[in-house]
Design a protein around this motif. Structure first.
Motif, PDB file in Angstrom:
ATOM      1  N   SER A 222      -0.330   3.406  -5.197  1.00 57.33           N
ATOM      2  CA  SER A 222       0.100   3.340  -3.802  1.00 57.33           C
ATOM      3  C   SER A 222       1.377   2.537  -3.606  1.00 57.33           C
ATOM      4  CB  SER A 222      -1.018   2.712  -2.944  1.00 57.33           C
ATOM      5  OG  SER A 222      -1.284   1.375  -3.368  1.00 57.33           O
ATOM      6  N   ARG A 223       1.814   1.814  -4.659  1.00 61.27           N
ATOM      7  CA  ARG A 223       3.021   0.987  -4.554  1.00 61.27           C
ATOM      8  C   ARG A 223       4.144   1.471  -5.465  1.00 61.27           C
ATOM      9  NH1 ARG A 223       4.330  -2.864  -1.134  1.00 61.27           N
ATOM     10  NH2 ARG A 223       4.697  -4.506  -2.672  1.00 61.27           N
TER      11      ARG A 223
ATOM     12  N   GLY B 179       6.099   4.079  -5.191  1.00 59.50           N
ATOM     13  CA  GLY B 179       7.297   4.473  -4.462  1.00 59.50           C
ATOM     14  C   GLY B 179       8.178   3.262  -4.176  1.00 59.50           C
TER      15      GLY B 179
ATOM     16  N   ASP C 245       5.679   6.299   0.292  1.00 60.43           N
ATOM     17  CA  ASP C 245       4.362   5.674   0.165  1.00 60.43           C
ATOM     18  C   ASP C 245       3.558   5.815   1.455  1.00 60.43           C
ATOM     19  OD1 ASP C 245       4.715   4.855  -2.453  1.00 60.43           O
ATOM     20  OD2 ASP C 245       5.408   2.838  -1.924  1.00 60.43           O
TER      21      ASP C 245
ATOM     22  N   ALA D  23       9.378   8.879  -6.086  1.00 60.15           N
ATOM     23  CA  ALA D  23       8.038   8.544  -5.603  1.00 60.15           C
ATOM     24  C   ALA D  23       7.112   9.742  -5.805  1.00 60.15           C
ATOM     25  CB  ALA D  23       8.106   8.159  -4.129  1.00 60.15           C
TER      26      ALA D  23
ATOM     27  N   ARG E  11       3.633  10.110  -8.198  1.00 66.00           N
ATOM     28  CA  ARG E  11       2.348  10.583  -7.694  1.00 66.00           C
ATOM     29  C   ARG E  11       1.809  11.750  -8.522  1.00 66.00           C
ATOM     30  NH1 ARG E  11       1.152  10.391  -1.677  1.00 66.00           N
ATOM     31  NH2 ARG E  11       2.158   8.532  -0.875  1.00 66.00           N
TER      32      ARG E  11
END
Length: 407
Positions: A137-138, A140, A276, A328, A332
């Motif tokens: 989740s961090r 990006g 994000d 980003a 993912r």
């Protein structure tokens, strides 16, 4: 530095992110150090527009292709070793450029500029390195901050021609060489791999073929080739463009190119952070739409310092935003064990995206009209195609990445 302090530094993800970004800044400065002096080389060596474009594009070529094996080596040896290697390998290439420039031999300068491309491979070291330090989740945010290391381009555009005026041509390259060595020592002393990092020593060719089977690899290659390639192309060729179109001298053109690079640098982490929070797809769509429109506006040659300046700053912002969003997206959708190789391939595509436009710009320059219409309209068309491709064909698969992490 006491051993206890070094141990705490190696265990801090924030410190490692800062150190990785610093390494990227210094390498980008060295990587793009030929471009701000392109006008000087053109005058001193009496170069044609095509010869000048070939010269400034040479570091981009090796810096792009070299990212693939460097990404693999990073998966195997880790960030501290590879950052140190890239930083130190840049030093002899930089000094050879200084020697060739002093001798005034064009072919030697081109060859040495080609070797200088090793500095551009730093990107394939940093992306997997910082990705391993940060949770999904961090990522990006992390890759966006590291990507801001391309701010070395701004430092190069602003300071390189000024250093030449203040200290001399050879001294400028020696100062930068010392900065590379000092950064390498700092990295080797204080940087550490993430606790979750595991060396991957699988053979190169099977890994490359495996990464080539992933849809995310080719999707991100195309998108990054447009956004980061556009940034590299503008950064390397903009001093020549500003001289031809707006009649700026070396220092004035370098200052404006630095402003262009700064805008892209500031917006890159913004792109990652927005990705994000709202997802990378909307970020990339907005960026590509802006690039397509602004390339057409640049072709109209806005008259006056403020209209022209705002147009180029807006273009840089869109390219930086898009670059942050694309990486980003890569973080993912890529399996964690393959982030190094995939990011190496994708960043190579981005570099190659910046290699060819300067050649096209030089080859299609219309001396009679003093214009670059063909090159700029090709950029607008390519961005429009990438925009449609993003809307229709590229999707987010974060669950796939999470599953792979769990495995």
């Amino acid at each position: 530095m006491p051993e206890s302090v070094r141990q705490r530094a190696r265990a801090s993800k924030g410190f490692n992110l800062v150190l990785a970004t610093l390494s990227s800044v210094v390498c980008f400065w060295a990587w793009t150090s030929v471009a701000p002096l392109g006008v000087r080389y053109s005058v001193d060596l009496n170069l044609t527009s095509t010869q000048a474009s070939v010269l400034v594009a040479m570091p981009v070529f090796v810096g792009s292709i070299g990212r693939i094996p460097v990404g693999v080596l990073t998966d195997r040896f880790g960030g501290p070793i590879m950052f140190t290697t890239v930083l130190l390998a840049t030093v002899p290439a930089l000094l050879l450029v200084a020697l060739a420039g002093t001798l005034g031999v064009y072919w030697a300068l081109v060859l040495c500029a080609l070797l200088l491309g090793v500095a551009g491979t730093v990107f394939a070291v940093g992306i997997p390195f910082v990705s391993n330090w940060y949770e999904l989740s961090r990522r990006g945010f992390a890759t966006g901050i590291f990507g801001a290391g391309m701010g070395g381009t701004a430092l190069s555009a602003f300071f390189t021609p000024r250093f030449v005026d203040w200290f001399g041509y050879i001294a400028t390259h020696l100062i930068l060489a010392c900065l590379l060595v000092a950064t390498a020592v700092l990295v080797r002393t204080c940087m550490g791999n993430a606790p979750s990092w595991v060396s991957n020593s699988q053979p190169f060719v099977p890994k490359l073929l495996d990464a080539a089977k992933l849809g995310v690899t080719w999707q991100m290659c195309f998108l990054y080739g447009v956004v980061f390639g556009g940034f590299v192309a503008f950064s390397t060729y903009l001093p020549t463009y500003l001289r031809d179109i707006y009649d700026f001298d070396l220092t004035a053109a370098g200052t404006r190119t630095a402003g262009f690079a700064v805008a892209a640098v500031l917006l890159r982490p913004v792109g990652g952070i927005l990705a994000d929070h709202i997802g990378p797809k909307p970020v990339v769509i907005v960026a590509l739409a802006a690039v397509a429109v602004l390339a057409w506006v640049v072709n109209l040659r806005p008259d006056g310092e403020i209209p022209a300046g705002l147009t180029f700053v807006a273009m840089a912002s869109a390219l930086g935003l898009g670059a942050g969003g694309v990486f980003a997206w890569l973080g993912r959708n890529s399996p964690p064990a393959k982030v190094g190789l995939v990011s190496g391939i994708v960043s190579a595509a981005g570099g190659l995206g910046g290699y060819f436009p300067p050649l096209v710009m030089g080859a299609t320059y219309n001396a009679a009209d003093n214009g670059y219409a063909i090159g700029l309209l090709l950029l607008a068309g390519t961005a429009a195609v990438a925009l449609i491709f993003t809307i229709v064909a590229v999707h987010e698969h974060p669950n796939q990445t999470v599953t792979n992490e769990a495995n």
